[in-house]
Design an enzyme around this catalytic site. Structure first.
Site, short mmCIF file in Angstrom:
data_model
loop_
_atom_site.label_atom_id
_atom_site.label_comp_id
_atom_site.label_asym_id
_atom_site.label_seq_id
_atom_site.Cartn_x
_atom_site.Cartn_y
_atom_site.Cartn_z
CD1 TRP A 174 4.47 -9.53 -0.69
CD2 TRP A 174 2.21 -9.57 -0.58
NE1 TRP A 174 3.86 -8.57 0.47
CE2 TRP A 174 2.73 -8.55 0.35
CE3 TRP A 174 0.76 -9.90 -0.49
CZ2 TRP A 174 1.71 -7.60 1.33
CZ3 TRP A 174 -0.04 -8.93 0.12
CH2 TRP A 174 0.29 -8.12 1.06
CG ASP A 182 3.40 -9.40 -6.66
OD1 ASP A 182 3.74 -8.11 -7.09
OD2 ASP A 182 3.03 -9.73 -5.78
CE LYS A 206 3.30 -2.65 -0.66
NZ LYS A 206 2.94 -3.77 -1.24
C1 PLP Z 1 1.93 -4.82 -1.36
C2 PLP Z 1 2.32 -5.95 -1.78
C3 PLP Z 1 1.13 -6.76 -2.58
C4 PLP Z 1 -0.13 -6.54 -2.22
O1 PLP Z 1 -0.76 -5.42 -2.90
P1 PLP Z 1 -2.27 -4.73 -2.60
O2 PLP Z 1 -2.15 -3.78 -3.63
O3 PLP Z 1 -2.28 -4.33 -1.32
O4 PLP Z 1 -3.04 -5.90 -3.31
C5 PLP Z 1 1.31 -8.01 -3.44
N1 PLP Z 1 2.60 -8.09 -3.74
C6 PLP Z 1 3.77 -7.69 -3.16
C7 PLP Z 1 5.21 -7.84 -3.65
C8 PLP Z 1 3.66 -6.49 -2.26
O5 PLP Z 1 4.53 -5.75 -2.01
#
Ligand code: PLP
Length: 362
Positions: free
Chosen positions: A104, A173, A197
């Protein structure tokens, strides 16, 4: 009704608290006496106003945010944030520091570079297959921000504490660990999290942004790609993802009223993680892939002695009512995602299954 439900270890979309799902179900046909479901009411109605305002208020209470922070709901997932962040905060002359701790982070770096922005990779754990979180990082004092991924969903690592970046704001993030523990937001200029998540369904990304970050957003960006559009209109410049925001609101209510806040949530999450890692470490049939001091409380990645055994493990676990234990397709192996909504009971059942599987196959 709920006896058909499995123990869900999916990485995302992932398990939600059962009581939240039940409330969604019970409220669905007639939301608060409106005679409509939440997917049918106007986003300009008092009904939806109450939902989004309560969601924001609860996020602020849970994270102890002061008035300098705004809570926004944006579509496009965490992946759109990878692009919006450099777009909103990096001028032609400016540069940003990124720490690369996995898939990511790598994507976040790519989205900044696509736009011709100056990105400096201040540290990376790629040398050891992203199995650890770098420390003693030298950051650039003039960086517009430092970008990190607080929890690496795929590799199973997590920042135990956050780096000292001086006056440079951290942009993080937190898609896979927001609300898993209390958070001191002082160091952060912006935190974002795709909801699917740890805090809700897919379709919305929560963004927490500090006032001073909004001051530098350029005027000449498309409206939907500018943070100020969302902060000026309480995330309702256009039609927001009402159902996703509603479910997030219920998850925040569950965190506050059922769990009792983020200190309690962390206590539970630590118990869960200790039980699972403790068992994995107790023998040599299972091997955790993340270095000990970098292990994630949310995504537990591990290997078995062979890929054949891993396939068999995942298959038999599914037959015993445990889903989502396959590692990400890019890394293989096994992964148990044990987000906030995954109960201690689910981990106990998993560990019992792992013991029996080892006895039969070890
Ligand atoms: C799943 C995830 C993403 C991507 O998320 P989307 O909502 O599908 O764009 C980005 N960063 C992390 C840490 C993730 O676990």
């Amino acid at each position: 009704m709920s006896e058909n439900r499995i123990f869900n270890f999916n990485a995302g979309p992932a398990a939600l608290p059962l009581s939240v799902l039940e409330e969604v179900r019970d409220s669905f046909l007639d939301f608060k006496g409106s005679g409509m479901s939440i997917t049918e009411v106007s986003h300009r109605s008092k009904w939806f106003d109450d939902v989004i305002n309560d969601a924001v208020a609860r996020v602020k209470r849970l994270l102890k945010l002061d008035d300098k922070f705004h809570v926004l709901f944006v579509q496009g997932g965490a992946s759109l944030q990878f692009a919006m962040i450099p777009m909103n905060f990096l001028t032609k002359e400016g540069s940003a520091d990124y720490v690369n701790t996995g898939t990511w982070s790598t994507k976040a770096i790519k989205e900044a570079r696509i736009q011709g922005k100056k990105v400096y990779v201040a540290a990376s754990s790629e040398d050891k297959n992203f199995s650890y979180i770098p420390c003693n990082i030298q950051f650039n004092k003039d960086a517009a921000y430092v970008h990190i991924t607080s929890n690496n969903t795929i590799k199973g690592t997590q920042w135990a504490s956050f780096p000292d970046t001086g006056n440079v704001p951290i942009v993080a993030d937190m898609s896979s660990d927001i609300m898993c523990r209390p958070l001191d937001m002082k160091k952060f200029g912006l935190v974002y999290a795709g909801a699917q998540k740890n805090i809700g369904p897919a379709g919305v990304c929560m963004v927490i942004i500090r006032d001073d970050m909004l001051q530098v957003v350029p005027d000449n960006l498309p409206s939907m790609l500018k943070y100020t559009t969302y902060s000026d209109k309480n995330s309702m410049y256009n039609t927001p993802p009402c159902f996703s925001i509603y479910t997030c609101q219920l998850v925040m209510k569950w965190l506050e009223e059922t769990i009792g806040g983020l200190d309690k949530m962390e206590e539970i999450n630590r118990k869960k993680a200790e039980l699972l890692y403790g068992f994995i470490d107790s023998g040599d049939f299972y091997t955790a892939t993340a270095q000990k001091d970098s292990r994630s409380l949310m995504n537990v990645t591990f290997r078995l002695p062979s890929e054949d055994l891993e396939r068999k493990f995942i298959e038999e676990a599914a037959k015993s009512g445990m889903g989502g234990l396959k590692g990400h397709r890019s890394v293989g192996g096994c992964r148990a995602s044990i987000y906030n909504a995954t109960t201690l009971e689910a981990i106990e059942v998993l560990v019992e299954f792992m013991k029996t599987f080892e006895q039969k196959n070890g």
